[in-house]
Design a protein around this motif. Structure first.
Motif, short mmCIF file in Angstrom:
data_model
loop_
_atom_site.label_atom_id
_atom_site.label_comp_id
_atom_site.label_asym_id
_atom_site.label_seq_id
_atom_site.Cartn_x
_atom_site.Cartn_y
_atom_site.Cartn_z
N ARG A 142 0.75 -1.15 -0.05
CA ARG A 142 0.20 0.06 0.00
C ARG A 142 0.91 1.28 0.02
NH1 ARG A 142 -4.71 -0.61 4.21
NH2 ARG A 142 -5.43 -1.99 2.39
N TYR A 143 1.91 1.26 0.71
CA TYR A 143 2.97 2.44 0.77
C TYR A 143 3.58 2.68 -0.36
CZ TYR A 143 6.89 5.18 1.98
OH TYR A 143 7.67 6.41 2.18
N GLN A 144 3.86 1.53 -1.26
CA GLN A 144 4.47 1.79 -2.44
C GLN A 144 3.65 2.16 -3.34
OE1 GLN A 144 7.86 1.54 -2.94
NE2 GLN A 144 8.25 0.42 -1.25
N ARG A 145 2.36 1.69 -3.58
CA ARG A 145 1.44 2.70 -4.34
C ARG A 145 1.28 3.96 -4.34
NH1 ARG A 145 -1.52 -2.29 -3.31
NH2 ARG A 145 -2.97 -1.33 -1.89
N LEU A 146 1.09 4.15 -3.03
CA LEU A 146 0.91 5.71 -2.59
C LEU A 146 2.28 6.61 -2.99
CD1 LEU A 146 -0.71 5.43 0.94
CD2 LEU A 146 -1.77 6.19 -0.98
N VAL A 147 3.37 6.06 -2.74
CA VAL A 147 4.63 6.68 -3.22
C VAL A 147 4.64 6.77 -4.66
CG1 VAL A 147 7.09 6.73 -3.33
CG2 VAL A 147 6.00 6.16 -1.17
N GLU A 148 4.69 5.63 -5.53
CA GLU A 148 4.55 6.08 -6.84
C GLU A 148 3.49 6.89 -7.36
OE1 GLU A 148 4.02 2.01 -8.15
OE2 GLU A 148 5.67 1.22 -7.35
N SER A 149 2.40 7.03 -6.73
CA SER A 149 1.25 7.69 -7.22
C SER A 149 1.64 9.28 -6.89
CB SER A 149 -0.16 7.31 -6.54
OG SER A 149 -0.47 6.35 -7.06
N LEU A 150 2.22 9.61 -5.52
CA LEU A 150 2.58 10.84 -5.23
C LEU A 150 3.92 11.27 -6.08
CD1 LEU A 150 2.15 12.98 -3.04
CD2 LEU A 150 3.85 11.77 -1.71
N LEU A 151 4.70 10.62 -6.34
CA LEU A 151 5.85 10.99 -6.90
C LEU A 151 5.54 11.60 -8.45
CD1 LEU A 151 8.83 8.56 -6.06
CD2 LEU A 151 8.47 10.74 -5.47
N THR A 152 4.54 11.13 -9.07
CA THR A 152 4.02 11.57 -10.11
C THR A 152 3.52 13.06 -10.06
OG1 THR A 152 1.74 10.75 -10.17
CG2 THR A 152 3.64 9.43 -11.23
N LEU A 153 3.18 13.27 -9.00
CA LEU A 153 2.56 14.87 -8.61
C LEU A 153 3.55 15.74 -8.00
CD1 LEU A 153 -1.08 13.72 -6.97
CD2 LEU A 153 -0.31 14.04 -9.34
N ARG A 154 4.75 15.24 -7.72
CA ARG A 154 6.05 16.22 -7.07
C ARG A 154 6.50 17.07 -8.41
NH1 ARG A 154 5.65 16.81 -1.95
NH2 ARG A 154 7.76 17.50 -2.08
N PRO A 155 7.08 18.21 -8.12
CA PRO A 155 7.66 18.92 -8.83
C PRO A 155 8.57 18.35 -9.97
CG PRO A 155 7.56 20.02 -6.97
CD PRO A 155 6.89 18.59 -6.58
N ASP A 156 8.75 18.69 -11.12
CA ASP A 156 10.01 18.23 -12.00
C ASP A 156 11.30 18.79 -11.60
OD1 ASP A 156 11.50 17.49 -13.92
OD2 ASP A 156 10.32 18.17 -15.63
N LEU A 157 12.29 17.97 -11.17
CA LEU A 157 13.38 18.65 -10.74
C LEU A 157 14.36 19.22 -11.57
CD1 LEU A 157 14.92 15.25 -8.93
CD2 LEU A 157 13.77 17.33 -8.15
N THR A 158 13.95 19.17 -13.00
CA THR A 158 14.88 20.12 -14.08
C THR A 158 14.44 21.03 -14.09
OG1 THR A 158 13.24 18.99 -15.73
CG2 THR A 158 15.17 17.80 -15.40
N ARG A 159 12.97 21.52 -13.63
CA ARG A 159 12.47 22.90 -13.76
C ARG A 159 12.52 23.95 -12.69
NH1 ARG A 159 6.71 22.16 -16.99
NH2 ARG A 159 7.85 21.04 -18.95
N LEU A 160 13.31 23.05 -11.55
CA LEU A 160 13.57 23.92 -10.25
C LEU A 160 14.86 24.50 -10.34
CD1 LEU A 160 11.95 21.26 -7.85
CD2 LEU A 160 10.82 23.34 -8.49
N PRO A 161 14.92 25.82 -9.34
CA PRO A 161 16.35 26.26 -8.99
C PRO A 161 17.18 25.30 -8.22
CG PRO A 161 14.51 27.67 -8.49
CD PRO A 161 13.87 26.43 -8.99
N GLN A 162 18.48 25.49 -8.41
CA GLN A 162 19.49 24.52 -7.67
C GLN A 162 19.11 24.13 -6.27
OE1 GLN A 162 23.39 25.48 -8.27
NE2 GLN A 162 24.27 23.47 -7.28
N ASP A 163 18.77 25.18 -5.50
CA ASP A 163 18.76 24.98 -4.13
C ASP A 163 17.49 24.25 -3.79
OD1 ASP A 163 17.18 27.14 -4.86
OD2 ASP A 163 17.31 28.09 -3.11
N GLU A 164 16.26 24.51 -4.44
CA GLU A 164 14.84 24.01 -4.47
C GLU A 164 15.10 22.26 -4.90
OE1 GLU A 164 11.40 26.27 -5.65
OE2 GLU A 164 12.70 27.96 -5.27
#
Length: 608
Positions: A142-164
């Motif tokens: 159940r936790y793995q499903r939640l993590v996989e689903s949540l990571l698709t909603l997290r910000p794209d690392l390539t579009r963030l400033p370096q510190d963020e």
């Protein structure tokens, strides 16, 4: 026309900025029972209530549509304190209802864990996650499903400033492999909220804080009042505004609190409608409370004074000192409460009220069937006739067995070896009306009449008492019928004289009732509590303190061999009674008008 176009534009841009899935929404009220069972089964504090949290500003980066629409400024996160487990009112984060429901269950499981609370938020949640998955491996898929689903909603690392991007990378790593990241890198802007973790800085519960220099006042409780919004707000104490700042004049409005009569500065236009005031509250991130420095003469104090002795009930003997359980200290406070037994002074013998006679006659006939029938008791040492079976067996074995046998039989009735003490809540809330038809105290009065009429037909031992309280120093214990008294017109007169009292200090009343009931030497002692709400009083007895003291009093009653059972008309009883009485030791009467008929029938089922 401009206003109409503006409303259309607002709906369009808000819909375009939305990120949730309304069709997959799961509300807390749908899963609250399941969440509560899981939370307690996994080791969570059994005394915590399950309630909705409130949204808080997060300050994280938003996309341009969300900024234009003015949305996604706040987020609802899970947190807990000493009394409540707070969960989002609804979750529609994912496109599937099952995953949204899984998020509720995961948050409950996470909140049930216990680790070092002094750790920083980032490390604390990792340890909680790691420990939860280690102790309960069944949650891993159940936790793995939640993590996989949540990571698709997290910000794209390539579009963030370096510190963020560094901070976001650490969060995603911690979600995938909890416990592997030491510290969260610092960034200029706050990171996106982590919805699988607990609140980083939950609001502080100040509801039970009472200052020594503030009078203890309270509005009379209204247990039957409907509460539409249970979301908790962040609060703070501030200085009293002088009224000279701001462009708009403000209106000083009034609120009752446990501490004092305070005024609220909303810095808004005059609003008379309650809906408008509620909308103003919804727009606030923080509710500020300030102390008014005006003289005490201008403050409103609300308390319940005891009546003059000439108009009050008659005290029976000296007060009885009783202990009380302090759940914070995990110990009994000896001689902490004073219970005063009382009896109605002006009660006169009366007949049964005419509107109850027909129902009482039917109940008496039904309860007469519970009376054990007269049967032959064989093998007695003494009796009215010779027991031929016992005599023949004695003669046949005379040469081998010399033991004396009972050779007689007797025709007599059986007996029900039980006793019941009915303890009725006579607090101020029983003065409330339901359905604009009758008061709660009138329903309780009719219930006591029919209960006594029914039990008098069976010959069972029973007693009836009522209780209310005003501080721990004055717990009123009204004597209506003792075990030694017979049910007669005098008892009916005392039932007719019961009236709403003060507050509901259940623990002390239950302890004294348990002592009285334990003195009856029977095999089935039943302690029946009739109430319309949860424990409360003017002091710290409000909230969990009263709940835990009542629960401990019932535990003490069970150790004496008693069988406690609660009958309530409180619609919200399922929030706290399972913790106090247990899941199978209470019943909720949804329609209070049915209580007089249901109470005797319930007794018949309990003593069958």
């Amino acid at each position: 026309m401009e206003e109409h176009v503006g409303q259309i534009w607002h709906r369009i841009i808000t819909r375009a900025a939305a990120t949730g899935y309304p069709q997959a929404t799961v509300e807390l009220k749908e899963v609250s029972k399941t969440v509560g069972v899981l939370f307690r089964a996994l080791g969570g504090d059994g005394g915590l209530r399950i309630e909705a949290t409130t949204a808080a500003a997060h300050g994280a980066r938003r996309n341009w549509l969300q900024r234009i629409a003015g949305t996604h400024k706040q987020v609802e996160l899970c947190w807990r304190d000493g009394e409540v487990l707070r969960l989002p009112a609804q979750i529609n984060l994912f496109p599937e209802r099952a995953i949204n429901r899984d998020l509720y269950l995961w948050l409950a499981a996470l909140a049930a864990g216990k680790v070092d609370d002094t750790l920083p938020w980032f490390q604390l949640n990792q340890q909680l996650t790691k420990k939860t998955l280690l102790n309960f491996p069944g949650l891993q898929p159940r936790y793995q499903r939640l993590v996989e689903s949540l990571l698709t909603l997290r910000p794209d690392l390539t579009r963030l400033p370096q510190d963020e991007a560094a901070a976001e990378r650490a969060i995603q790593q911690a979600l995938r492999h909890p416990g592997t990241v030491g510290e969260l890198p610092q960034a200029k802007r706050p990171h996106q909220p982590v919805l699988l973790w607990l609140h980083p800085s939950p609001p502080i519960n100040t509801s039970n804080l009472v200052h020594d220099d503030e009078p203890i006042t309270q509005q009379p409780s209204k247990k039957n009042q409907t509460v539409e919004d249970k979301r908790r707000r962040r609060g703070e104490r501030t200085e009293m505004p002088d009224g000279k700042k701001g462009l708009l004049a403000f209106r000083l409005e009034s609120l009752f609190t446990l501490a004092e009569y305070v005024k609220v500065d909303r810095c808004t236009d005059e609003e008379e409608e309650s809906d408008a005031a509620k909308n103003a509250l919804d727009d606030m991130d923080t509710v500020s409370v300030a102390r008014d420095n005006k003289p005490a003469a201008t403050s409103l104090r609300f308390d319940l004074d005891l009546p003059a002795p000439d108009y009050d009930d008659t005290p029976l003997g000296e007060g009885i000192l009783l202990p009380e359980w302090d759940y914070k200290r995990q110990q009994l406070r000896p001689d902490y409460c004073c219970l005063q037994t009382m009896q109605a002074t002006s009660a006169i013998p009366v007949e049964l009220p005419s509107h109850l006679k027909r129902v009482a006659h039917r109940l008496r006939r039904q309860f007469e069937a519970l009376t054990p029938k007269r049967i032959w008791h064989k093998g007695q040492q003494d009796g009215s006739e010779i027991d031929l079976d016992a005599y023949l067996l004695h003669v046949a074995e005379r040469g081998r067995v010399n033991a004396e046998r009972g050779l007689y039989r007797d025709f007599r009735g059986g007996s029900r070896d039980l006793a019941c003490l009915l303890l009725a809540d006579l607090s101020l809330s029983t003065d409330a009306w339901f359905n604009n038809k009758a008061r709660v105290i009138e329903v309780i009065r009719d219930s006591l009449f029919l209960f006594a009429e029914s039990l008098s037909a069976t010959g069972d031992q029973f007693a009836i008492y009522g209780f209310s309280s005003r501080h721990r120093s004055h717990v009123r214990f009204n004597t209506i019928k003792t075990f030694k008294q017979s049910y007669n017109a005098a008892v009916r007169g005392r039932i007719l004289m019961i009236k709403p009292g003060y507050y509901t200090r259940m623990g002390a009343a239950i302890r004294h009732a348990s002592t009285l009931l334990s003195q009856q030497k029977v095999s089935q002692p039943l302690l029946l509590l009739l109430t319309d709400g949860k424990p409360n009083d003017l002091d710290q007895y409000e909230g969990r303190y009263g709940v835990e003291d009542t629960r401990m009093a019932l535990h003490e009653a069970r150790k004496l061999g008693l069988q406690p059972f609660c009958v309530t008309i409180d619609e919200k009883a399922s929030d706290y009674l399972p913790h106090i009485f247990g899941t199978n030791n209470y019943v909720v009467i949804r329609n209070p008008s049915e209580l007089p008929r249901e109470l005797p029938r319930l007794y018949a089922r309990l003593t069958h």
